[in-house]
Design an enzyme around this catalytic site. Structure first.
Site, mmCIF file in Angstrom:
data_model
loop_
_atom_site.group_PDB
_atom_site.id
_atom_site.type_symbol
_atom_site.label_atom_id
_atom_site.label_comp_id
_atom_site.label_asym_id
_atom_site.label_seq_id
_atom_site.Cartn_x
_atom_site.Cartn_y
_atom_site.Cartn_z
ATOM 1 N N CYS A 380 -8.561 -23.397 1.930
ATOM 2 C CA CYS A 380 -9.082 -24.234 3.013
ATOM 3 C C CYS A 380 -7.951 -24.971 3.724
ATOM 4 O O CYS A 380 -7.262 -24.379 4.547
ATOM 5 C CB CYS A 380 -10.161 -25.170 2.478
ATOM 6 S SG CYS A 380 -11.232 -25.761 3.780
ATOM 7 N N HIS A 505 -13.558 -21.813 -0.067
ATOM 8 C CA HIS A 505 -13.272 -22.395 -1.388
ATOM 9 C C HIS A 505 -13.706 -21.418 -2.486
ATOM 10 O O HIS A 505 -14.737 -21.628 -3.140
ATOM 11 C CB HIS A 505 -14.017 -23.725 -1.553
ATOM 12 C CG HIS A 505 -13.436 -24.834 -0.757
ATOM 13 N ND1 HIS A 505 -12.343 -25.561 -1.169
ATOM 14 C CD2 HIS A 505 -13.785 -25.322 0.446
ATOM 15 C CE1 HIS A 505 -12.046 -26.470 -0.257
ATOM 16 N NE2 HIS A 505 -12.903 -26.351 0.745
ATOM 17 N N GLU A 507 -12.707 -21.107 -5.344
ATOM 18 C CA GLU A 507 -12.709 -21.696 -6.695
ATOM 19 C C GLU A 507 -14.131 -21.990 -7.187
ATOM 20 O O GLU A 507 -14.390 -22.000 -8.387
ATOM 21 C CB GLU A 507 -11.840 -22.965 -6.743
ATOM 22 C CG GLU A 507 -12.333 -24.177 -5.957
ATOM 23 C CD GLU A 507 -11.867 -24.198 -4.490
ATOM 24 O OE1 GLU A 507 -11.558 -23.119 -3.950
ATOM 25 O OE2 GLU A 507 -11.843 -25.300 -3.889
HETATM 26 N N1 GLN Z 1 -9.479 -31.090 6.429
HETATM 27 C C1 GLN Z 1 -9.657 -29.708 6.733
HETATM 28 C C2 GLN Z 1 -10.895 -29.447 7.567
HETATM 29 O O1 GLN Z 1 -11.747 -30.286 7.670
HETATM 30 C C3 GLN Z 1 -9.715 -28.891 5.447
HETATM 31 C C4 GLN Z 1 -10.928 -29.153 4.629
HETATM 32 C C5 GLN Z 1 -10.831 -28.666 3.214
HETATM 33 O O2 GLN Z 1 -9.751 -28.349 2.743
HETATM 34 N N2 GLN Z 1 -11.931 -28.636 2.509
HETATM 35 O O3 GLN Z 1 -11.028 -28.406 8.162
#
Ligand code: GLN
Length: 530
Positions: A380, A505, A507
């Protein structure tokens, strides 16, 4: 009417955070291993509507379900122990229930009545439990009540489960209370008084537990169980001493060897012997002495609370077990990170995150991996910093995300369509499962073993496709898009052995017995270099 389900309620006393979630998940895993279908639900007395806006440093990771619920990290334990996918129905917060009650009051649905915690909130808690269990149609529904018994805000929940057991039949409900026994170094003894008081508290609310799990840091003598049995009025065979285990995945086996096995077998009717071979295999892998060790540098800003990255850590461990190698996770503080820190590890991982603090360290980590062919996994935010690093490498030295530099000239990462103005508001990110298409023949498609994939998401920003040429010049290509081609979901560095990043994500979908391919790929690539 479906079958008559059985309910197991797990409450806690003395302290929170001593392993109620793992206990609940392990009882579930044991029952599953006996052939039962199991569903779970976490009830949290917080006045928050979900866990999305909670500070991860204090509360640990925000776990995201496939339907996009932002939940407590215990749901991650449940998914990993039970290998099931949960939904919003497994995350019940007082704030959400009250929010709905007050909306009903405003809509005139109470016909002039006063609206009260008892019976209205307690009623909606019971309805939420009934709905969650009936929808899953499981044999056994496990409900964990967050916090400790006696907390002001939790009283409605305790009253609700007491009433629930009265309505649904006490013989259909099992109460397990998890307490903590401290060891006092000066007198060299375990103190059971706080646990006794916690049991009295629970009894005071009309619940006599069927079993007590006694948590302690070190093994406590049998006399501790005897005392708690005697003063708590619980048969000694149903008091389980549970010191810290070398791994949480041993807990189902510990419960199986204890008196609780008979208790839950008799209660549920699943009397057959549990088949715990999958867990035994993990234990063998975990206790074997591997010849190799991979050091993964986790570049993060919350390095004082590992719970913040719980699913990432569990996914790494699962991948290392799968590859039969040792694993060391080295925490690299993103705010102070230098090349020396990056050089000292075999692989780099940049996990998800929000906000500007430590961001340059994360961009540096991605750049270092890109330049030095260090295996890299970006999750992400880890994809976004990789893209920024590549754009800077291509000459856009001020490339940034508008999240960190709202006025940047080269906004290679920018806010998603429809998200502007929603920053810091709850439940508004791009959340939950979304499909993506991977480029056939790419490293990512090879790593997944397919081109159509679904992963969970939680983000507000995205890659600005206007800069794809520069990003490519900097060494990264896009190897996965959303099916409509509008969102960049995956990137990889074709010149590197293993440099992959995803806007998702992964994970959250890793399981101890079924590690996620992207994590396995990272560990494998690190081993090859050894
Ligand atoms: N802050 C970034 C976004 O909002 C990444 C978010 C995250 O890593 N979950 O896109």
């Amino acid at each position: 009417m479906g079958k008559k389900q059985k309910y197991i309620f797990v409450t806690g006393g003395v302290l929170s955070g001593v392993g109620k979630g793992v206990t609940a998940a392990s009882i579930g895993a044991l029952l599953q291993a006996k052939g039962a279908t199991v569903s779970v639900q976490k009830c949290d007395p917080y006045l928050n509507v979900d866990a999305g806006l909670l500070n991860p440093r204090e509360h640990g990771e925000c776990f995201v379900t496939r339907d996009g619920a932002e939940t407590d990290l215990d749901l991650g334990h449940y998914e990993r122990f039970l290998d099931i996918e949960l939904t919003q129905k497994s995350a019940t917060l007082a704030g959400r229930l009250l929010f709905n009650l007050i909306a009903d009051e405003r809509a005139g649905k109470f016909g002039g009545q006063t609206v009260q915690l008892v019976p209205h909130l307690t009623q909606s808690i019971q309805e939420a439990i009934l709905k969650s269990s009936q929808d899953s149609n499981s044999d056994v529904h496990i409900v964990e009540i967050g916090g400790t018994v006696g907390d002001y805000e939790g009283l409605s929940f305790i009253e609700a489960i007491r009433e629930f057991s009265q309505r649904n039949g006490r013989d259909h409900c099992l109460f397990v209370h998890v307490v903590y026994v401290p060891f006092i170094g000066t007198s060299k003894e375990f103190k059971t008084k706080p646990a006794q008081n916690a049991l009295n508290d629970l009894r005071g609310f009309g619940i006599v537990p069927d079993a007590v799990v006694v948590r302690s840091d070190d093994p406590a003598p049998i006399s501790v169980a005897r005392k708690i049995s005697l003063f708590g009025g619980i048969p000694e065979e149903n008091v389980l001493l549970m010191p810290n285990a070398d791994t949480i995945y041993r807990v189902p086996m510990i419960i199986e060897k204890s008196g609780l096995n008979k208790l839950v077998s008799d209660f549920t009717g699943f009397q057959n012997k549990a088949n715990l071979s999958a867990w035994e295999k993990i234990m063998r892998q975990q206790s074997s002495k591997p010849k190799t060790k991979v050091v993964v540098g986790l570049v993060a800003k919350y390095i004082d609370n590992e719970d913040t990255y719980m699913s990432v850590v569990e996914a790494l461990k699962a991948a290392a077990w799968h590859e039969k190698t040792g694993l060391e996770i080295r925490w690299i503080n993103a705010e102070t990170a230098t090349k020396k820190d990056f050089k000292a590890v075999d692989a780099l991982l940049v996990p998800g995150g929000f906000g500007k603090r430590g961001i340059e360290g994360k961009i540096d980590a991605a750049r270092y991996a890109l330049d030095n062919n260090v295996p890299y996994l970006g999750l992400c935010l880890g994809l976004q910093v990789a893209v920024i690093a590549a754009a800077r490498k291509a000459g856009l030295v001020d490339a940034n995300s508008t999240e960190f530099e709202p006025k940047t000239k080269h906004d290679v990462v920018y806010i998603m369509n429809g998200q502007a103005g929603k920053e810091s508001t709850g439940g508004t990110l791009r959340l939950g499962d979304y499909p993506a298409k991977l480029t056939a023949g790419s490293l990512l498609a090879k790593t997944y073993g397919k081109t159509d994939i679904v992963e969970r998401h939680r983000h507000r920003y995205e890659v600005n496709q206007k800069y794809l040429a520069e990003i490519e010049k900097g060494g990264l290509i896009v190897s996965g898009y959303s099916p409509d081609g509008k969102l960049v979901e995956f990137v990889e560095a074709p010149k590197n052995t293993y440099f992959v990043a995803t806007q998702a994500h992964p994970e959250f979908k890793s399981r101890p017995t079924k590690p996620h391919p992207l994590f396995v790929g990272l560990i494998k690539a690190s081993l090859v270099k050894k």
